[in-house]
Design an enzyme around this catalytic site. Structure first.
Site, PDB file in Angstrom:
ATOM      1  N   CYS A  22       1.088  62.678-122.061  1.00  0.00           N
ATOM      2  CA  CYS A  22       1.729  61.371-121.942  1.00  0.00           C
ATOM      3  C   CYS A  22       3.031  61.538-121.140  1.00  0.00           C
ATOM      4  O   CYS A  22       3.398  62.651-120.759  1.00  0.00           O
ATOM      5  CB  CYS A  22       2.016  60.804-123.329  1.00  0.00           C
ATOM      6  SG  CYS A  22       3.311  61.707-124.224  1.00  0.00           S
ATOM      7  N   HIS A  49       3.924  65.993-130.501  1.00  0.00           N
ATOM      8  CA  HIS A  49       2.650  66.126-129.789  1.00  0.00           C
ATOM      9  C   HIS A  49       2.341  67.609-129.613  1.00  0.00           C
ATOM     10  O   HIS A  49       3.231  68.463-129.693  1.00  0.00           O
ATOM     11  CB  HIS A  49       2.730  65.449-128.427  1.00  0.00           C
ATOM     12  CG  HIS A  49       2.783  63.959-128.497  1.00  0.00           C
ATOM     13  ND1 HIS A  49       2.619  63.171-127.391  1.00  0.00           N
ATOM     14  CD2 HIS A  49       2.979  63.105-129.545  1.00  0.00           C
ATOM     15  CE1 HIS A  49       2.714  61.896-127.735  1.00  0.00           C
ATOM     16  NE2 HIS A  49       2.941  61.839-129.038  1.00  0.00           N
ATOM     17  N   GLU A  62       1.659  69.349-126.975  1.00  0.00           N
ATOM     18  CA  GLU A  62       2.404  69.970-125.878  1.00  0.00           C
ATOM     19  C   GLU A  62       3.838  70.287-126.283  1.00  0.00           C
ATOM     20  O   GLU A  62       4.358  71.359-125.959  1.00  0.00           O
ATOM     21  CB  GLU A  62       2.446  69.036-124.652  1.00  0.00           C
ATOM     22  CG  GLU A  62       1.101  68.629-124.119  1.00  0.00           C
ATOM     23  CD  GLU A  62       0.591  67.304-124.674  1.00  0.00           C
ATOM     24  OE1 GLU A  62      -0.020  66.552-123.903  1.00  0.00           O
ATOM     25  OE2 GLU A  62       0.806  67.034-125.875  1.00  0.00           O
ATOM     26  N   CYS A  74       5.615  63.969-122.808  1.00  0.00           N
ATOM     27  CA  CYS A  74       5.243  65.376-122.641  1.00  0.00           C
ATOM     28  C   CYS A  74       5.379  65.811-121.183  1.00  0.00           C
ATOM     29  O   CYS A  74       5.820  66.926-120.910  1.00  0.00           O
ATOM     30  CB  CYS A  74       3.832  65.617-123.165  1.00  0.00           C
ATOM     31  SG  CYS A  74       3.714  65.377-124.960  1.00  0.00           S
TER      32      CYS A  74
END
Length: 178
Positions: free
Chosen positions: A76, A46, A48, A79
């Site tokens: 999410c 992701h 992040e 993360c």
């Protein structure tokens, strides 16, 4: 947030969901990241996570105290956990994620008083712009999928009947002439 949006555009250009992240300390940009789980064959890739990994390498420390993370989509749970472990001081996000958001949309991981680190969260920054990038991406993807299905379902184009080697203007040759 504009830098995070530019990183999201990199993800979109690569065929990934357009989410971008930028990690800063004061006025210094430490790292950026964008979504790339498809191309990277990595469910944890992701935006992040990419920014956190790059920042930890740049600062040679897995702890990133005093840093702030700007991301175009609400983090999410995965993360959020990494953000807390890295000791990020503040997260600023754009669009809310009603399916997997962990900053209040589905759960609020950062509000749990039992955790030993508490990250400040500010959501909805440039929310319309960040959300529009995601909506456009998914609309384009759905349209392309419909077009591909329609193309597969269309009948095969008709090919002209095989013609004889002789041109239609040339009379057939007489085997006796050979």
């Amino acid at each position: 947030m504009a830098l995070a949006q530019a990183a999201a555009e990199e993800a979109r250009a690569a065929g990934e969901v357009p989410v971008g992240a930028v990690l800063v300390r004061g006025d210094e940009v430490i790292a950026t990241g964008f979504n790339h789980p498809i191309g990277g064959h990595d469910p944890s890739a992701h935006a992040e996570m990419a920014a956190l990994r790059a920042a930890a390498q740049a600062l040679e420390n897995y702890r990133l105290p005093g840093c702030e993370l700007y991301v175009t989509l609400e983090p999410c749970l995965m993360c959020a956990g990494a953000i807390m472990h890295a000791r990020i001081a503040r997260v600023v996000f754009g669009a809310r994620d009603p399916k997997t958001g962990a900053c209040g949309s589905v759960v609020d991981a950062f509000a749990n008083p039992q955790l030993n680190h508490h990250t400040e969260v500010i959501g909805g920054v440039l929310e319309d712009e960040c959300g529009a990038a995601l909506k456009t991406f998914f609309a384009d993807r759905r349209r392309a999928s419909r077009e591909a299905r329609a193309a597969r379902a269309a009948p095969a184009p008709q090919t002209p009947a095989a013609q004889s080697p002789a041109s239609p203007d040339t009379p057939p040759s007489d085997p006796a002439d050979s």
